[in-house]
Design a protein around this motif. Sequence first.
Motif, short mmCIF file in Angstrom:
data_model
loop_
_atom_site.label_atom_id
_atom_site.label_comp_id
_atom_site.label_asym_id
_atom_site.label_seq_id
_atom_site.Cartn_x
_atom_site.Cartn_y
_atom_site.Cartn_z
N LEU A 205 0.81 -1.22 0.00
CA LEU A 205 0.00 0.00 0.00
C LEU A 205 0.85 1.27 0.00
O LEU A 205 0.41 2.31 -0.49
N GLU A 206 2.05 1.19 0.55
CA GLU A 206 2.93 2.36 0.60
C GLU A 206 3.53 2.71 -0.75
O GLU A 206 4.12 3.78 -0.92
N CYS A 207 3.40 1.83 -1.74
CA CYS A 207 3.89 2.14 -3.09
C CYS A 207 3.09 3.31 -3.67
O CYS A 207 1.94 3.55 -3.28
N ASP A 208 3.69 4.05 -4.60
CA ASP A 208 3.05 5.26 -5.14
C ASP A 208 1.67 4.98 -5.71
O ASP A 208 0.73 5.73 -5.46
N ASP A 209 1.53 3.93 -6.49
CA ASP A 209 0.23 3.59 -7.07
C ASP A 209 0.00 2.09 -6.98
O ASP A 209 0.32 1.34 -7.91
N PRO A 210 -0.55 1.63 -5.86
CA PRO A 210 -0.77 0.19 -5.70
C PRO A 210 -2.01 -0.34 -6.41
O PRO A 210 -2.23 -1.55 -6.44
N ALA A 211 -2.82 0.56 -7.00
CA ALA A 211 -4.11 0.16 -7.56
C ALA A 211 -4.01 -0.94 -8.62
O ALA A 211 -4.75 -1.93 -8.54
N PRO A 212 -3.13 -0.83 -9.65
CA PRO A 212 -3.07 -1.89 -10.65
C PRO A 212 -2.74 -3.26 -10.07
O PRO A 212 -3.32 -4.28 -10.47
N THR A 213 -1.83 -3.28 -9.11
CA THR A 213 -1.46 -4.55 -8.48
C THR A 213 -2.62 -5.09 -7.64
O THR A 213 -2.90 -6.30 -7.67
N LEU A 214 -3.31 -4.22 -6.92
CA LEU A 214 -4.45 -4.67 -6.12
C LEU A 214 -5.56 -5.23 -7.01
O LEU A 214 -6.25 -6.19 -6.63
N LYS A 215 -5.73 -4.65 -8.18
CA LYS A 215 -6.72 -5.19 -9.13
C LYS A 215 -6.35 -6.60 -9.54
O LYS A 215 -7.21 -7.49 -9.65
N SER A 216 -5.05 -6.85 -9.78
CA SER A 216 -4.59 -8.20 -10.12
C SER A 216 -4.82 -9.15 -8.96
O SER A 216 -5.22 -10.31 -9.16
N MET A 217 -4.57 -8.67 -7.74
CA MET A 217 -4.83 -9.49 -6.55
C MET A 217 -6.31 -9.85 -6.45
O MET A 217 -6.66 -10.98 -6.10
N GLN A 218 -7.15 -8.88 -6.76
CA GLN A 218 -8.59 -9.10 -6.69
C GLN A 218 -9.04 -10.08 -7.78
O GLN A 218 -9.83 -11.00 -7.52
N LYS A 219 -8.51 -9.89 -8.97
CA LYS A 219 -8.88 -10.75 -10.10
C LYS A 219 -8.48 -12.20 -9.84
O LYS A 219 -9.19 -13.13 -10.24
N SER A 220 -7.36 -12.40 -9.16
CA SER A 220 -6.88 -13.75 -8.90
C SER A 220 -7.43 -14.33 -7.59
O SER A 220 -7.09 -15.44 -7.21
N GLY A 221 -8.26 -13.56 -6.89
CA GLY A 221 -8.88 -14.05 -5.66
C GLY A 221 -8.00 -13.96 -4.43
O GLY A 221 -8.41 -14.40 -3.35
N VAL A 222 -6.82 -13.36 -4.55
CA VAL A 222 -5.90 -13.27 -3.40
C VAL A 222 -6.35 -12.18 -2.43
O VAL A 222 -6.34 -12.38 -1.21
N LEU A 223 -6.77 -11.03 -2.94
CA LEU A 223 -7.15 -9.92 -2.07
C LEU A 223 -8.33 -10.30 -1.18
O LEU A 223 -8.41 -9.88 -0.02
#
Length: 390
Positions: A205-223
Motif C-alpha cells: 500500500l505504501e507504493c506510489d500507485d498500488p491500484a493496478p497490483t491490487l486489481k490483479s490481486m482481486q482478479k486472482s482471488g488473493v485480495l
Amino acid sequence: MQVDYETSLIIDAIEEFGGEARLVGGCVRDFILQRDIHDIDLATDLLPGQVIEALKLCNIKAIPTGLKHGTITAVLNQRSFEITTLRHDVKCDGRHAKVEFTNNWQADASRRDFTFNALYADKHGSVYDYFSGIEDLKVRRLNFIGNAEDRIKEDYLRILRAFRFHAKICVGNLSDEILNVCKKHSHMIQNLSGERIRDEIFKLLECDDPAPTLKSMQKSGVLQKIIPKEVKCEILSSTLLFGADALVKLALLLRTTENDKLSLGEYVNKFLRLSNKQKKKLLFLLSNNIGTELSEKEQKKYISLFGRELYCDLVRICGVESGANVDEYISFAEVFDIPKFPLSGDDLINIGYQPGKSLGKSLELLRQHWEDNSYSLTKEELVLCAKSLL
C-alpha cells in the motif's frame, strides 16, 4: 557500487578472519534501480560464531539476533547491519524453513524468492548475478528463481511478496503462470501469521500507485483472502494519496465497500493483528467524514478536534471520494499551530462549579465558545464567561 565507510569496516573484519562478505538483496537491487538505499544486508561464508569473533576482534558490537538462521547484527557508529551465513534449505513447510549452512554462493542465491533479490556485490563494486536478475530489473519484470509453484509452496508468504514487489518495481502485468499459481494456493494465506501478512500488505500500500497490483490481486482471488468484500481498488490511484501512509489507503479502500464498513474494519483489524493505535486510527477514518468546502474557522475547529495528522488524513480521504482539491486545507493544517485551551476543570471548581458530568458539559461549551472566537479569548475572559453561566 560504492561501499560506505562502516560497511567497508565490517567487510574488512570478516576478511581479516579469513572469510568473504558481500552485500546482498535489496541494497544491491535498489542501487541498480538508482533508488535510495535504507538497509545494508550482508552474506558471508563464515559461520555465525566466527562472524561474532571476527567482529569482536575489530571492536565492532555483535548481537546474535537470529542464530538459528545464521544471522548476526553488527552495530557500528549507531548503524545496524544484518550479516547472514550462506544457507541452503533442507526442509520447508510453507511457513518455516530448516536450513543448513554452506560456503556455496549460488546455493544461497537459489533459495531466495525472485531473481532481482538474489544479487550480490563485493566491496569493489562487482555484482554477482546467478539468475539473470539484472536483466529482469532492466525490463521491470518479476520472475521467481526456478519453478514458481515450488517456491511458493516453500513459503506461502511469497504470494503476497510477488504482488508487493510487482507494485514496487514492475511494469505491465504479472505473468499468467504466476497469477495462476498465486490463485491456486491463495487459501494457504490464512495459515500465515497476521503480522507477516500485515507487513506485506502495508509495504504494498505504501507504493506510489498500488491500484493496478491490487486489481490483479482481486482478479486472482488473493485480495479476498484478506478483505473478504468487494472493494474498488482504482480509487487508490489518486495523486492526493502520494505520501499517505498505508492505513489511510487501507481505510479508503474499505470505505468503497457497500457493506458495513466498521464491521469490515474490525475484521481486517483482527486478521492483520493491528496495534491498538492502528486499530483506533483505522476505525476513526472509517466512521468520520468532513466537508471539502471549509472556512478558516471550520478548519481550525477540526484541526483542534482531531489533531493535525488525523485531520489531514481524513481530508485526503474525503477529497479523493468527492474529487475535490483539498491541497489548500492540508497546507493550512501544516502551518497552523493548535493553541492549548487555557481553561481546566479545576479552574471551574475554583469559581464554584461542582465536579461531575455538568462540569464536563460546561467545559465543553466554553471550549466551543473559545473556538468560535478564533481562540482569541484569554483565560481571564473565559473565567468571566464561566461565572455568567453559574
